[in-house]
Motif scaffolding. Structure first.
Motif, PDB file in Angstrom:
ATOM      1  N   UNK A 175     -22.479  58.221  28.834  1.00  0.00           N
ATOM      2  CA  UNK A 175     -21.465  57.516  28.865  1.00  0.00           C
ATOM      3  C   UNK A 175     -20.657  57.196  27.349  1.00  0.00           C
ATOM      4  N   UNK A 176     -19.356  57.254  27.439  1.00  0.00           N
ATOM      5  CA  UNK A 176     -18.723  57.101  26.225  1.00  0.00           C
ATOM      6  C   UNK A 176     -18.591  55.485  25.943  1.00  0.00           C
ATOM      7  N   UNK A 177     -18.253  55.166  24.759  1.00  0.00           N
ATOM      8  CA  UNK A 177     -18.262  53.722  24.536  1.00  0.00           C
ATOM      9  C   UNK A 177     -17.157  53.195  25.428  1.00  0.00           C
ATOM     10  N   UNK A 178     -15.996  54.042  25.694  1.00  0.00           N
ATOM     11  CA  UNK A 178     -15.028  53.605  26.420  1.00  0.00           C
ATOM     12  C   UNK A 178     -15.224  53.422  28.001  1.00  0.00           C
ATOM     13  N   UNK A 179     -16.682  53.999  28.515  1.00  0.00           N
ATOM     14  CA  UNK A 179     -17.150  53.898  29.703  1.00  0.00           C
ATOM     15  C   UNK A 179     -16.607  55.171  30.392  1.00  0.00           C
ATOM     16  N   UNK A 180     -16.451  56.423  29.886  1.00  0.00           N
ATOM     17  CA  UNK A 180     -16.279  57.478  30.611  1.00  0.00           C
ATOM     18  C   UNK A 180     -17.500  58.444  30.591  1.00  0.00           C
ATOM     19  N   UNK A 181     -17.976  58.658  31.900  1.00  0.00           N
ATOM     20  CA  UNK A 181     -19.144  59.700  32.111  1.00  0.00           C
ATOM     21  C   UNK A 181     -19.003  60.989  31.727  1.00  0.00           C
ATOM     22  N   UNK A 182     -20.153  61.443  31.306  1.00  0.00           N
ATOM     23  CA  UNK A 182     -20.068  62.663  30.744  1.00  0.00           C
ATOM     24  C   UNK A 182     -21.472  63.540  31.252  1.00  0.00           C
ATOM     25  N   UNK A 183     -21.338  64.831  31.477  1.00  0.00           N
ATOM     26  CA  UNK A 183     -22.438  65.385  31.871  1.00  0.00           C
ATOM     27  C   UNK A 183     -22.321  67.048  31.395  1.00  0.00           C
ATOM     28  N   UNK A 184     -23.669  67.330  30.656  1.00  0.00           N
ATOM     29  CA  UNK A 184     -23.308  68.715  30.209  1.00  0.00           C
ATOM     30  C   UNK A 184     -24.721  69.462  30.073  1.00  0.00           C
ATOM     31  N   UNK A 185     -24.861  70.766  30.368  1.00  0.00           N
ATOM     32  CA  UNK A 185     -26.345  71.407  30.150  1.00  0.00           C
ATOM     33  C   UNK A 185     -26.465  71.820  28.802  1.00  0.00           C
ATOM     34  N   UNK A 186     -27.634  71.853  28.567  1.00  0.00           N
ATOM     35  CA  UNK A 186     -28.157  72.323  27.242  1.00  0.00           C
ATOM     36  C   UNK A 186     -29.363  73.295  27.232  1.00  0.00           C
ATOM     37  N   UNK A 187     -29.451  74.490  26.816  1.00  0.00           N
ATOM     38  CA  UNK A 187     -30.406  75.508  27.128  1.00  0.00           C
ATOM     39  C   UNK A 187     -31.372  75.303  25.862  1.00  0.00           C
ATOM     40  N   UNK A 188     -30.833  74.531  24.721  1.00  0.00           N
ATOM     41  CA  UNK A 188     -31.803  74.313  23.688  1.00  0.00           C
ATOM     42  C   UNK A 188     -32.352  72.788  23.877  1.00  0.00           C
ATOM     43  N   UNK A 189     -33.436  72.892  24.777  1.00  0.00           N
ATOM     44  CA  UNK A 189     -34.091  71.673  25.334  1.00  0.00           C
ATOM     45  C   UNK A 189     -35.426  71.594  25.562  1.00  0.00           C
ATOM     46  N   UNK A 190     -36.232  70.667  25.248  1.00  0.00           N
ATOM     47  CA  UNK A 190     -37.666  70.604  25.641  1.00  0.00           C
ATOM     48  C   UNK A 190     -38.442  69.300  25.583  1.00  0.00           C
TER      49      UNK A 190
ATOM     50  N   UNK B 248     -27.321  70.762  19.712  1.00  0.00           N
ATOM     51  CA  UNK B 248     -26.004  71.107  20.128  1.00  0.00           C
ATOM     52  C   UNK B 248     -25.636  71.812  19.013  1.00  0.00           C
ATOM     53  N   UNK B 249     -25.067  72.939  19.221  1.00  0.00           N
ATOM     54  CA  UNK B 249     -24.574  74.135  18.272  1.00  0.00           C
ATOM     55  C   UNK B 249     -23.336  73.573  17.511  1.00  0.00           C
ATOM     56  N   UNK B 250     -22.663  72.879  18.357  1.00  0.00           N
ATOM     57  CA  UNK B 250     -21.560  71.952  17.523  1.00  0.00           C
ATOM     58  C   UNK B 250     -21.064  70.481  18.108  1.00  0.00           C
ATOM     59  N   UNK B 251     -20.394  69.765  17.410  1.00  0.00           N
ATOM     60  CA  UNK B 251     -20.456  68.606  18.028  1.00  0.00           C
ATOM     61  C   UNK B 251     -19.695  68.350  19.188  1.00  0.00           C
ATOM     62  N   UNK B 252     -20.399  67.896  20.296  1.00  0.00           N
ATOM     63  CA  UNK B 252     -19.649  67.580  21.748  1.00  0.00           C
ATOM     64  C   UNK B 252     -19.705  66.095  22.027  1.00  0.00           C
ATOM     65  N   UNK B 253     -19.053  66.019  23.269  1.00  0.00           N
ATOM     66  CA  UNK B 253     -19.047  64.549  23.750  1.00  0.00           C
ATOM     67  C   UNK B 253     -20.564  63.908  23.762  1.00  0.00           C
ATOM     68  N   UNK B 254     -21.289  64.713  24.299  1.00  0.00           N
ATOM     69  CA  UNK B 254     -22.664  64.198  24.746  1.00  0.00           C
ATOM     70  C   UNK B 254     -23.473  63.770  23.570  1.00  0.00           C
ATOM     71  N   UNK B 255     -23.440  64.232  22.311  1.00  0.00           N
ATOM     72  CA  UNK B 255     -24.014  63.822  21.194  1.00  0.00           C
ATOM     73  C   UNK B 255     -23.230  62.506  20.756  1.00  0.00           C
ATOM     74  N   UNK B 256     -21.959  62.663  20.567  1.00  0.00           N
ATOM     75  CA  UNK B 256     -21.101  61.636  20.103  1.00  0.00           C
ATOM     76  C   UNK B 256     -21.383  60.301  21.197  1.00  0.00           C
ATOM     77  N   UNK B 257     -21.458  60.483  22.429  1.00  0.00           N
ATOM     78  CA  UNK B 257     -21.741  59.252  23.273  1.00  0.00           C
ATOM     79  C   UNK B 257     -23.013  58.878  23.134  1.00  0.00           C
TER      80      UNK B 257
END
Length: 214
Positions: free
Chosen positions: A41-56, A69-78
């Motif tokens: 969830x962002x600091x402003x309260x917006x939910x976010x959902x994303x799949x990452x295949x580089x995960x373990x 994350x190969x490039x900066x996305x909302x997930x990492x920022x949040x």
């Protein structure tokens, strides 16, 4: 530059050579890869959902996970803004919705609503999770590491490590005191546009440890 000839082994150095194939083979060589379906969830309260295949999972005791994350996305920022994220298990029955959440949306858009998914609150962290996912892992962001290639080339890939502080397991997938993988039917990422579903797990006993006499 290497060119692919039938009947010969393909070898290339990805730092400086081409593989000579019609499609990049790299992501088809380390398979299957579990999918980290990360909710934040962002600091402003917006939910976010994303799949990452580089995960373990990267540690058992204490449990830690990672996603890259190969490039900066909302997930990492949040995750960096709030200090938390949740991992939702991607299963066959939710594969379509999981794929929908891979779309790149504006930061003020809610992927849960976009994919038609219900949210539920986590217990130990202030973050939503996918209500219908049978397994949810709540995490505190531990640290973020940016990769530095030996070639000196620019690399935008960042790895986020999370300490597990809560685990949800739906009772429907617990059988005889164990998590039933066949009951879960998790899906995994393969190369190109291919996915796999875990259908037939098998068991092998570990060999007895032997210490060589000095």
């Amino acid at each position: 530059m290497n060119f692919h000839l039938e009947g010969q082994t393909v070898f290339y150095d990805p730092r400086s050579q081409s593989h000579g194939l019609a499609h990049d083979p790299w992501l088809a060589l380390v398979v299957p890869r579990p999918i980290g379906w990360i909710s934040t969830v962002s600091a402003a309260g917006v939910p976010n959902l994303a799949p990452y295949s580089f995960f373990n999972a990267v540690s058992a005791r204490p449990p830690f996970v990672m996603f890259a994350s190969g490039k900066r996305k909302d997930t990492l920022t949040n995750a960096q803004e709030t200090g938390v994220f949740a991992v939702n298990m991607a299963v066959a029955s939710l594969s379509g919705e999981m794929n929908e959440t891979s779309a790149e949306l504006d930061p003020d858009m809610d992927e849960f609503a976009y994919a038609g998914l219900d949210m539920a609150p986590c217990q130990n962290i202030d973050c939503p999770h996918v209500a219908d996912s049978p397994v949810v892992i709540e995490c505190l962001l531990n640290h973020v590491h940016q990769l530095s290639p030996s070639s000196g080339r620019d690399c935008t890939t960042e790895i986020a490590y999370g300490e597990v502080v809560g685990i949800h397991i739906d009772d429907s997938v617990i059988r005889d005191g164990r998590v039933s993988l066949s009951g879960l039917a998790p899906i995994a990422r393969l190369g190109y546009l291919d996915f796999a579903q875990l259908r037939d797990p098998f068991t092998m006993a570990r060999p007895t440890s032997r210490v060589r006499d000095e």
